[in-house]
Design an enzyme around this catalytic site. Structure first.
Site, PDB file in Angstrom:
ATOM      1  N   VAL A   4      -1.069  21.871  69.407  1.00 57.82           N
ATOM      2  CA  VAL A   4      -1.325  21.716  70.689  1.00 57.82           C
ATOM      3  C   VAL A   4      -0.374  20.611  71.275  1.00 57.82           C
ATOM      4  O   VAL A   4      -0.024  20.230  72.360  1.00 57.82           O
ATOM      5  CB  VAL A   4      -2.863  21.228  70.842  1.00 57.82           C
ATOM      6  N   GLY A   5      -0.064  19.569  70.294  1.00 59.33           N
ATOM      7  CA  GLY A   5       0.902  18.706  70.565  1.00 59.33           C
ATOM      8  C   GLY A   5       2.242  19.290  71.239  1.00 59.33           C
ATOM      9  O   GLY A   5       2.866  18.621  71.995  1.00 59.33           O
ATOM     10  N   GLU A  27      -2.829  21.908  56.994  1.00 54.20           N
ATOM     11  CA  GLU A  27      -3.683  20.714  57.193  1.00 54.20           C
ATOM     12  C   GLU A  27      -5.248  21.636  57.141  1.00 54.20           C
ATOM     13  O   GLU A  27      -5.330  22.456  58.017  1.00 54.20           O
ATOM     14  CB  GLU A  27      -3.537  20.098  58.411  1.00 54.20           C
ATOM     15  N   LYS A  72      -9.660  13.254  78.665  1.00 58.19           N
ATOM     16  CA  LYS A  72     -10.297  14.216  78.461  1.00 58.19           C
ATOM     17  C   LYS A  72     -10.878  14.220  77.138  1.00 58.19           C
ATOM     18  O   LYS A  72      -9.961  14.261  75.945  1.00 58.19           O
ATOM     19  CB  LYS A  72      -9.567  15.634  78.533  1.00 58.19           C
ATOM     20  N   GLU A  77      -0.145  11.876  68.298  1.00 57.94           N
ATOM     21  CA  GLU A  77      -0.571  11.702  66.941  1.00 57.94           C
ATOM     22  C   GLU A  77      -0.949  12.924  66.302  1.00 57.94           C
ATOM     23  O   GLU A  77      -2.078  13.532  66.990  1.00 57.94           O
ATOM     24  CB  GLU A  77      -1.433  10.645  67.013  1.00 57.94           C
ATOM     25  N   CYS A  99      -7.251  12.912  60.459  1.00 55.42           N
ATOM     26  CA  CYS A  99      -5.960  13.115  60.156  1.00 55.42           C
ATOM     27  C   CYS A  99      -5.095  12.520  59.017  1.00 55.42           C
ATOM     28  O   CYS A  99      -4.238  13.199  58.445  1.00 55.42           O
ATOM     29  CB  CYS A  99      -5.036  12.601  61.459  1.00 55.42           C
ATOM     30  N   GLY A 141      -4.094  15.301  68.271  1.00 52.77           N
ATOM     31  CA  GLY A 141      -4.953  16.568  67.835  1.00 52.77           C
ATOM     32  C   GLY A 141      -3.919  17.128  67.124  1.00 52.77           C
ATOM     33  O   GLY A 141      -3.147  16.491  66.451  1.00 52.77           O
ATOM     34  N   SER A 142      -4.058  18.472  67.091  1.00 57.14           N
ATOM     35  CA  SER A 142      -3.414  19.190  66.159  1.00 57.14           C
ATOM     36  C   SER A 142      -1.673  19.508  66.522  1.00 57.14           C
ATOM     37  O   SER A 142      -1.381  19.228  67.646  1.00 57.14           O
ATOM     38  CB  SER A 142      -3.736  20.720  66.163  1.00 57.14           C
ATOM     39  N   THR A 143      -0.974  19.547  65.469  1.00 59.09           N
ATOM     40  CA  THR A 143       0.507  19.593  65.682  1.00 59.09           C
ATOM     41  C   THR A 143       0.651  20.990  66.792  1.00 59.09           C
ATOM     42  O   THR A 143       1.576  20.838  67.669  1.00 59.09           O
ATOM     43  CB  THR A 143       1.248  19.940  64.519  1.00 59.09           C
TER      44      THR A 143
END
Ligand code: ADP
Length: 501
Positions: free
Chosen positions: A249-250, A399, A192, A268, A302, A245-247
């Protein structure tokens, strides 16, 4: 005004026709089951460039069925690694042949510099495929030295159906960092792309088919995170998820795995990377490096060197030169080869960055240069530098993912280490010094997955890349990445003919 804003100087560039806008499932471009679509925009002007199929749970379901069938019964995992490699190389050649069009898609969709994409990111995507194509026929287990009269060996097998969720800042690089090792391992894939940048991923699906990748092996589901993305990370029939992606959403991806089938995930995530510049550095070179570290790809990377620490002996000179050079940094249409910085990816990101600039000002940092949007239309922001920054400020802790540098001073090596590590992230760090002993000492003391000495953003496909701390775990790039798409099976048999029991 910091940076020259050239607006749409490259209006004469003939944009390519958008050929692929539907989901790619089991080797075919298809509408979403709901028939829903979403707009994808050009961040240079905010205009809609295409409507793209909005995949949701039921489309993910179909793609998983196809990928499952291709994995459980298809030829891709069963053909020799050599043969897989040959097809991957053909795929890579097709990318090179279409590099200009692909670069234009990433630029009109992600605001990326056209010249960099055409000569850098797109061919490097193809080379990543070639790198892993070369590894595809060198995947093997070990013979085990068993302690009893047993013969034991390991098999390295593909992990299965892989779900890949990627962000918008490097649509091509991210696609191939994940897809290439997964293909080499013999996995099948549902990927995706980010909703902001779906165009090149669909084009890659088309090229994969032309290259001879069998139907069902590579499926592309365009759509949103909370729908299509969540359906991938929570599905019981996906064997692994690779996410960048972002922390925030991780964390959701990991929770979805924990509450479904416990699939392994690699993450990551974000970063707030330090760049440490010592008194013995050449100031002009260090300033160039620092600006590149934060303004490259408009800060939407990142590993952005967003916290710059300069030793007190050269601090004043550094500040003066950094301000001068940031003011002459060229912001404008990314199709213009003279432009150094294009627009932020979308309105949301643009507004987020401006909000952080306001936080910086209201928390008492000094705006050395930049700080404002630029241009009449689109999502352009001036290269921005703050001084008089305190480490607990939001602009230093969070970030921002934009062209915003926090510039700080330090005295001693111990202080540099402490400041570098004063973050919840641990993705990368840079060190600028002529003293190799110092650089080596620091490299061992900084908790980050990537250390660059006298360089920055120096990626290489043979170099493992990933985070410490809340920047995630698992490695993209290098042979370590291949490991993430393999699992080990041990096989044991008695050495003698005597019955085991
Ligand atoms: P960014 O903040 O850089 O936009 P995100 O982490 O929001 O990064 O997005 C990265 C990728 O994760 C995108 O493809 C996005 O659609 C996807 N995503 C967002 N939310 C979810 C979710 N809840 N589950 C799975 N994927 C998601």
């Amino acid at each position: 005004m910091a940076g020259q804003c050239n607006g749409n100087a490259a209006d004469h560039f003939k944009l390519p026709e958008i050929k692929f806008t539907k989901l790619f499932i089991n080797g075919e471009f298809v509408d979403s089951i709901s028939g829903k679509t979403f707009e994808t925009i050009d961040p240079r002007n905010g205009e809609v460039v295409a409507r793209i199929a909005a995949g949701d749970k039921e489309d993910v379901e179909l793609a998983i069925k196809a990928a499952r069938e291709a994995f459980d019964h298809g030829k891709w995992p069963r053909m020799s690694g050599f043969e897989r490699g040959r097809i991957m190389i053909k795929f890579a050649d097709l990318i090179d042949q279409n590099a200009e069009e692909l670069a234009a898609l990433d630029c009109m969709n992600g605001g990326k510099l056209f010249t960099f994409s055409k000569h850098g990111e797109i061919p490097e995507g193809a080379n990543t495929l070639r790198y892993y194509a070369g590894a595809a026929d060198k995947i093997h287990g070990e013979t085990l030295k068993m302690s009893r009269a047993l013969h034991g060996y390991t098999l390295r097998e593909p992990i299965g159906v892989v779900g890949v969720i990627i962000p918008w800042n490097f649509p091509t690089t991210m696609f191939f960092l994940k897809v290439s090792p997964a293909l080499a391992a013999g996995c099948t894939i549902i990927i995706k792309p980010a909703e902001q940048t779906p165009l090149s991923a669909l084009y890659y699906a088309h090229l994969a088919k032309l290259a001879g990748i069998p139907d069902g092996v590579l499926n592309v589901i365009t759509g949103f995170g909370h729908t299509a993305g969540a359906a991938i990370s929570s599905h019981m029939d996906i064997d692994k998820v690779s996410f960048t992606g972002s922390t925030e959403v991780g964390r959701l991806v990991m929770q979805a795995s924990a509450s479904s089938n416990l699939k392994p995930v690699s993450l990551e995530l974000g970063g707030k990377s330090p760049l440490l510049i010592f008194n013995d550095a050449d100031v002009d070179t260090a300033v160039d490096l620092a600006l590149f570290a934060i303004f490259f790809n408009k800060g939407e990377i990142c590993v952005a060197g967003s916290r710059v620490f300069v030793q007190e002996g050269i601090y004043d000179e550094f500040v003066k030169k950094a301000a001068e050079k940031a003011k002459s940094w060229v912001v404008g249409d990314p199709f213009d080869p003279h432009v150094q910085q294009g627009p932020q990816v979308d309105k949301k990101q643009f507004e987020k960055i401006l909000k952080y600039i306001e936080y910086g000002k209201s928390e008492g940092a000094t705006l050395l240069t930049g700080g404002k949007p630029c241009g009449e239309k689109g999502y352009f922001i001036e290269p921005t530098i703050f001084t008089d920054v305190k480490e607990d400020m939001k602009i230093v802790q969070d970030e921002i993912f934009g062209p915003v540098m926090s510039l700080m001073k330090f005295k001693t090596v111990e202080e540099a280490i402490e400041k570098a590590n004063n973050t919840r992230y641990g993705l990368a760090a840079g060190i600028v010094t002529k003293d190799l002993n110092l650089a080596n000492t620091l490299s061992r003391s900084i908790r980050a997955g990537m250390i660059w000495i006298n360089c920055y953003i120096a990626f290489d496909r043979d170099c493992p890349y990933g985070g410490y701390k809340m920047s995630g775990f698992g490695r993209d790039s290098g042979l370590q990445a291949l490991e993430q798409y393999l699992q080990t099976k041990a096989v044991v048999t008695p050495l003698h003919n005597s019955p085991w029991l």
